[in-house]
Motif scaffolding. Structure first.
Motif, PDB file in Angstrom:
ATOM      1  N   LYS A  80       4.091  -1.836   7.179  1.00 37.08           N
ATOM      2  CA  LYS A  80       2.824  -1.385   6.594  1.00 37.08           C
ATOM      3  C   LYS A  80       2.997  -0.033   5.906  1.00 37.08           C
ATOM      4  CE  LYS A  80       0.453  -4.677   8.774  1.00 37.08           C
ATOM      5  NZ  LYS A  80       0.155  -5.899   8.080  1.00 37.08           N
TER       6      LYS A  80
ATOM      7  N   LYS B 110       0.628   2.282   5.678  1.00 31.96           N
ATOM      8  CA  LYS B 110      -0.227   3.301   6.288  1.00 31.96           C
ATOM      9  C   LYS B 110       0.627   4.495   6.710  1.00 31.96           C
ATOM     10  CE  LYS B 110      -3.653   4.048   9.811  1.00 31.96           C
ATOM     11  NZ  LYS B 110      -4.022   3.825  11.173  1.00 31.96           N
TER      12      LYS B 110
ATOM     13  N   LEU C 231       0.594   6.857   2.393  1.00 29.73           N
ATOM     14  CA  LEU C 231      -0.402   6.962   1.332  1.00 29.73           C
ATOM     15  C   LEU C 231      -0.999   8.359   1.201  1.00 29.73           C
ATOM     16  CD1 LEU C 231      -2.185   3.541   1.947  1.00 29.73           C
ATOM     17  CD2 LEU C 231      -0.348   4.068   0.339  1.00 29.73           C
TER      18      LEU C 231
ATOM     19  N   ALA D 257      -0.433  -7.032  -0.374  1.00 25.76           N
ATOM     20  CA  ALA D 257      -1.513  -6.091  -0.041  1.00 25.76           C
ATOM     21  C   ALA D 257      -0.954  -4.713   0.307  1.00 25.76           C
ATOM     22  CB  ALA D 257      -2.352  -6.635   1.109  1.00 25.76           C
ATOM     23  N   GLU D 258       0.191  -4.690   0.962  1.00 25.90           N
ATOM     24  CA  GLU D 258       0.807  -3.407   1.328  1.00 25.90           C
ATOM     25  C   GLU D 258       1.340  -2.676   0.097  1.00 25.90           C
ATOM     26  OE1 GLU D 258       0.559  -1.934   4.292  1.00 25.90           O
ATOM     27  OE2 GLU D 258      -0.654  -3.679   4.827  1.00 25.90           O
TER      28      GLU D 258
ATOM     29  N   ASN E  37       0.305  -3.090  -2.979  1.00 31.98           N
ATOM     30  CA  ASN E  37      -0.858  -2.738  -3.801  1.00 31.98           C
ATOM     31  C   ASN E  37      -1.440  -1.379  -3.411  1.00 31.98           C
ATOM     32  OD1 ASN E  37      -0.572  -5.206  -5.055  1.00 31.98           O
ATOM     33  ND2 ASN E  37      -2.263  -6.175  -3.956  1.00 31.98           N
ATOM     34  N   LYS E  38      -1.349  -1.028  -2.135  1.00 36.59           N
ATOM     35  CA  LYS E  38      -1.890   0.252  -1.653  1.00 36.59           C
ATOM     36  C   LYS E  38      -1.223   1.444  -2.328  1.00 36.59           C
ATOM     37  CE  LYS E  38      -3.094  -1.575   2.896  1.00 36.59           C
ATOM     38  NZ  LYS E  38      -2.736  -1.605   4.318  1.00 36.59           N
TER      39      LYS E  38
ATOM     40  N   GLU F  43      -2.722   3.834  -5.277  1.00 32.08           N
ATOM     41  CA  GLU F  43      -3.540   5.040  -5.111  1.00 32.08           C
ATOM     42  C   GLU F  43      -2.701   6.324  -5.054  1.00 32.08           C
ATOM     43  OE1 GLU F  43      -4.955   5.242  -0.604  1.00 32.08           O
ATOM     44  OE2 GLU F  43      -5.240   3.218  -1.406  1.00 32.08           O
TER      45      GLU F  43
ATOM     46  N   LYS G   5       0.892  -3.820 -11.144  1.00 34.87           N
ATOM     47  CA  LYS G   5       0.085  -3.321 -10.027  1.00 34.87           C
ATOM     48  C   LYS G   5       0.259  -1.811  -9.805  1.00 34.87           C
ATOM     49  CE  LYS G   5       0.377  -7.793  -7.731  1.00 34.87           C
ATOM     50  NZ  LYS G   5      -0.771  -8.305  -7.017  1.00 34.87           N
TER      51      LYS G   5
END
Length: 190
Positions: free
Chosen positions: A114, A116, A119, A138-139, A141-142, A145, A175
């Motif tokens: 992940k 997290k 970021l 999904a990971e 894509n984060k 930011e 992406k």
């Protein structure tokens, strides 16, 4: 002949690794800007608050040890480059104190699934995390930011391995529009 099994050896502590570095380099670690504690034998298993003496350190390598968790970085206010490749790290948790200074994170060959924790790195330009365990778009894509991220190395992750390279590359570039280098290859946009 007597053989020493690895289990009989105590892990090298951060304190001992720093002392060994000082003995070898004939300088104080508290004054140094580049500290290499990789390839310790026996390997380092824990990062701890003994790292706090490295207040002037800008580049720290703890690669090729047996570290499971990122820890003890709160006092490293000048750290720009952190190398943690080839360890047993499962998460980015512990990087938070470096949110405003860290520019490069080299963390390939670990067990991260992940994003997290990475970021919040506001100045991170380089993220080399090949050969980890990221399985989901999904990971990845984060990372969109992360305004400063320019260089992303991701080969060898399950997500990468299950896609055709050209599909991975085109989707990732779309992406993550701020990237300049993907998997070691410069990005050419129309």
């Amino acid at each position: 002949m007597h053989f020493i099994k690895y289990n009989d050896l105590k892990a090298t502590t951060i304190k001992d690794a720093i002392k060994n570095w000082e003995d070898e380099n004939k300088e104080s670690a508290s004054e140094a800007t580049n500290i290499c504690l990789q390839f310790q034998w026996p390997p380092i298993e824990k990062m701890d608050n003994n790292l706090s003496v490295l207040t002037k350190c800008e580049k720290l390598s703890l690669s090729t040890n047996m570290i499971e968790k990122i820890n003890g970085l709160a006092a490293l206010r000048n750290l720009k480059i952190l190398s943690l490749g080839r360890n047993y790290i499962k998460a980015f948790t512990g990087l938070e104190p470096l949110a405003d200074t860290l520019e490069e994170l080299w963390i390939s060959y670990n067990f991260i699934e992940k994003m997290k924790g990475v970021l919040g790195m506001r100045k991170l330009k380089v993220l080399h995390m090949s050969n980890n365990n990221v399985k989901e778009w999904a990971e990845v894509n984060k990372l969109a930011e992360m305004e400063s991220l320019k260089d992303f190395l991701f080969v060898g992750n399950p997500l990468y391995d299950c896609l055709d390279e050209s599909v991975w590359r085109s989707d990732c570039i779309r992406k993550l529009p701020k990237l300049v280098i993907l998997d070691g290859v410069p990005i050419i946009r129309d």
